[in-house]
Design an enzyme around this catalytic site. Structure first.
Site, mmCIF file in Angstrom:
data_model
loop_
_atom_site.group_PDB
_atom_site.id
_atom_site.type_symbol
_atom_site.label_atom_id
_atom_site.label_comp_id
_atom_site.label_asym_id
_atom_site.label_seq_id
_atom_site.Cartn_x
_atom_site.Cartn_y
_atom_site.Cartn_z
ATOM 1 N N GLY A 1 12.872 -17.574 -12.177
ATOM 2 C CA GLY A 1 12.509 -16.560 -13.152
ATOM 3 C C GLY A 1 12.988 -15.184 -12.752
ATOM 4 O O GLY A 1 14.103 -14.998 -12.252
ATOM 5 N N GLY B 1 12.215 -13.618 -10.310
ATOM 6 C CA GLY B 1 12.399 -13.551 -8.865
ATOM 7 C C GLY B 1 13.849 -13.430 -8.443
ATOM 8 O O GLY B 1 14.143 -13.211 -7.267
ATOM 9 N N HIS C 1 0.822 -1.204 0.000
ATOM 10 C CA HIS C 1 0.000 0.000 0.000
ATOM 11 C C HIS C 1 0.862 1.262 0.000
ATOM 12 O O HIS C 1 0.553 2.228 -0.704
ATOM 13 C CB HIS C 1 -0.914 0.006 1.227
ATOM 14 C CG HIS C 1 -2.094 -0.908 1.094
ATOM 15 N ND1 HIS C 1 -3.068 -0.992 2.058
ATOM 16 C CD2 HIS C 1 -2.455 -1.769 0.115
ATOM 17 C CE1 HIS C 1 -3.989 -1.869 1.671
ATOM 18 N NE2 HIS C 1 -3.631 -2.360 0.507
ATOM 19 N N TYR D 1 8.511 -3.070 -9.185
ATOM 20 C CA TYR D 1 9.690 -3.740 -9.716
ATOM 21 C C TYR D 1 10.791 -3.719 -8.663
ATOM 22 O O TYR D 1 11.062 -2.682 -8.051
ATOM 23 C CB TYR D 1 10.183 -3.053 -10.997
ATOM 24 C CG TYR D 1 9.151 -3.072 -12.102
ATOM 25 C CD1 TYR D 1 8.898 -4.248 -12.812
ATOM 26 C CD2 TYR D 1 8.401 -1.940 -12.394
ATOM 27 C CE1 TYR D 1 7.926 -4.280 -13.805
ATOM 28 C CE2 TYR D 1 7.433 -1.963 -13.391
ATOM 29 C CZ TYR D 1 7.196 -3.137 -14.088
ATOM 30 O OH TYR D 1 6.232 -3.184 -15.069
ATOM 31 N N THR E 1 15.683 -10.982 -9.102
ATOM 32 C CA THR E 1 16.089 -9.575 -9.001
ATOM 33 C C THR E 1 16.334 -9.099 -7.570
ATOM 34 O O THR E 1 17.367 -8.471 -7.310
ATOM 35 C CB THR E 1 15.078 -8.677 -9.727
ATOM 36 O OG1 THR E 1 13.744 -8.998 -9.312
ATOM 37 C CG2 THR E 1 15.177 -8.878 -11.235
ATOM 38 N N PRO E 2 15.437 -9.362 -6.598
ATOM 39 C CA PRO E 2 15.777 -8.922 -5.233
ATOM 40 C C PRO E 2 16.970 -9.675 -4.675
ATOM 41 O O PRO E 2 17.732 -9.130 -3.864
ATOM 42 C CB PRO E 2 14.504 -9.202 -4.433
ATOM 43 C CG PRO E 2 13.781 -10.248 -5.200
ATOM 44 C CD PRO E 2 14.092 -9.959 -6.630
ATOM 45 N N GLY F 1 2.913 -10.199 -7.237
ATOM 46 C CA GLY F 1 1.488 -10.235 -7.511
ATOM 47 C C GLY F 1 0.715 -10.367 -6.218
ATOM 48 O O GLY F 1 1.299 -10.451 -5.132
ATOM 49 N N GLU G 1 1.278 1.744 7.726
ATOM 50 C CA GLU G 1 1.646 2.545 6.557
ATOM 51 C C GLU G 1 2.163 3.925 6.972
ATOM 52 O O GLU G 1 3.111 4.449 6.358
ATOM 53 C CB GLU G 1 0.436 2.665 5.628
ATOM 54 C CG GLU G 1 0.113 1.343 4.942
ATOM 55 C CD GLU G 1 -1.356 1.185 4.572
ATOM 56 O OE1 GLU G 1 -2.065 2.223 4.478
ATOM 57 O OE2 GLU G 1 -1.799 0.038 4.388
ATOM 58 N N TYR H 1 -9.551 4.108 2.931
ATOM 59 C CA TYR H 1 -10.170 3.001 3.675
ATOM 60 C C TYR H 1 -11.657 3.261 3.913
ATOM 61 O O TYR H 1 -12.447 2.311 4.007
ATOM 62 C CB TYR H 1 -9.440 2.786 4.998
ATOM 63 C CG TYR H 1 -8.099 2.101 4.825
ATOM 64 C CD1 TYR H 1 -8.014 0.718 4.807
ATOM 65 C CD2 TYR H 1 -6.935 2.841 4.665
ATOM 66 C CE1 TYR H 1 -6.798 0.084 4.634
ATOM 67 C CE2 TYR H 1 -5.719 2.224 4.494
ATOM 68 C CZ TYR H 1 -5.647 0.838 4.478
ATOM 69 O OH TYR H 1 -4.439 0.216 4.290
#
Length: 398
Positions: A274, A276, A88, A208, A278-279, A390, A140, A98
């Protein structure tokens, strides 16, 4: 914590509400986007709405939160709340939104369940909603303060300094602040949001991972083009592949994300599939740059060597670490190098040290398989951390 009067009501109605959550969330989004079409155009992921993944995620989070309130009233669902809060914050969600969600969600509940929603039932589930909402708002707000920004004010302009083709479906974009200031620090493993202005006028947002170690005045993201097939084609990734060029300016958020490099010097597993990877590249690069000597097992699975983004960079970083081992699996054979096997990743073939902490990133089948393998190997659930690209269905938490 739920009030005494709400606990028995929520417990009695949770099966019925849970069974209807799919219908409720579908109706909720239809009502929400009819009343506020700009939210679908400029905030919510239209791809995840089209394939139903966002509805599943919302239903799963509500059910999981209600269940935790009943089963563990003295503790909070920290992992779930933390992950949602980071998502968020990366979207710039604010407390007033909210109230909008509450209005349309409860209208959907009343319409779906009809006479079963007595005033007592409505009050109990209203309490569940606001307990979850207030917990998220507080989390948040803390994230915004840590980033040094006002609630929701996460966006700034970044110029594309470099563009590189990594594989036929992956590009990397090196970004620098358009105002000339340093890009800023982040924790290895975090991601940023990119807001793209699409041809139909929508301003769609996607996350990303920052795919290189922090340091210097630039960030790097790697974008995999999501091609059509079993689901809709990725409209933002396709747009970036087709149109993002050196010198263009993108709207990018502050970094967020709760899958970050674990502290300490104990043994670490970085496992990905795949895009994944990147991090994990940011974590691996940081460990090398800081001279870490902690024992490191790096696992990556991909369809083929040609589709393995940043493959040479990953090999180079592992080779630069004093105590790291790389294990590769490709569904399609073709890599004669040592350490590459054919098939799906299998941790049962590896010698994993005691006291291991694991970081996983990849598609849901990969995450479920490796998490199960680690649990069977005796790695405690609290030592297994993951990121899914996702919406998360909140299955198998804990």
């Amino acid at each position: 914590m739920l009030s005494e009067q709400s606990v028995p009501v929520v417990r009695a109605t949770l099966p019925a509400v849970g069974a209807a959550l799919g219908e409720i969330t579908e109706l909720f989004y239809r009502k929400l986007f009819t009343a506020r079409p700009e939210l679908l155009r400029d905030l919510f992921n239209r791809g995840n709405q089209a394939n139903g993944e966002q509805r599943k995620a919302l239903a799963g989070s509500i059910a999981a939160f209600a269940g935790m309130l009943l089963d563990s009233p003295g503790s909070g669902p920290d992992a779930m709340i933390g992950r949602i809060a980071h998502r968020h914050a990366a979207l710039g969600v604010t407390p007033d939104q909210y109230k909008i969600v509450h209005e349309h969600l409860f209208a959907a509940i009343a319409e779906t369940l009809g006479d079963a929603v007595t005033p007592e039932v409505a009050a109990a589930w209203d309490e569940v909603y606001w307990l979850m909402a207030d917990t998220l708002i507080a989390a948040e707000s803390r994230l915004y303060r840590q980033a040094g920004v006002a609630d929701g004010e996460v966006w700034h302009r970044m110029e594309i300094a470099e563009r590189h083709r990594e594989t036929p479906d992956v590009i990397s974009l090196v970004l620098r602040r358009a105002d000339g200031r340093p890009a800023g620090s982040f924790r290895p493993g975090q991601y940023v949001s990119v807001r793209s202005h699409l041809p139909d006028g929508a301003r769609q947002i996607r996350q990303y991972s920052l795919s290189a170690a922090p340091g210097g005045d630039r960030w790097r993201i790697s974008v995999k083009r999501v091609r059509g097939g079993t689901g809709p084609e990725g409209e933002v990734s396709s747009w970036l592949h087709a149109h993002a060029r050196v010198g263009d300016v993108l709207t990018v958020s502050e970094p967020f994300g709760d899958l970050t490099l674990p502290e300490g010097d104990g043994p670490l597993l970085l496992a990905s599939a795949g895009i994944g990877s990147t991090p994990m590249l940011a974590m691996l690069g940081h460990l090398v740059a800081t001279g870490s000597r902690r024992p490191l097992t790096v696992v990556h699975a991909d369809r083929s060597p040609a589709g393995h983004a940043h493959r040479d960079e990953q090999r180079r970083l592992v080779a630069s670490h004093p105590d790291a081992r790389l294990h590769l699996w490709y569904e399609e054979p073709g890599d004669p190098a040592a350490g590459a096997a054919t098939g799906l990743a299998d941790l049962g073939t590896l010698d994993l040290p005691d006291g291991l902490t694991a970081c996983l990133c990849g598609p849901p089948p990969f995450l479920r398989a490796l998490r199960g393998q680690l649990l069977r190997r005796g790695v405690p659930a609290h030592a297994i951390h993951y990121e899914i690209f996702g919406p998360d269905s909140w299955l198998g938490e804990g």
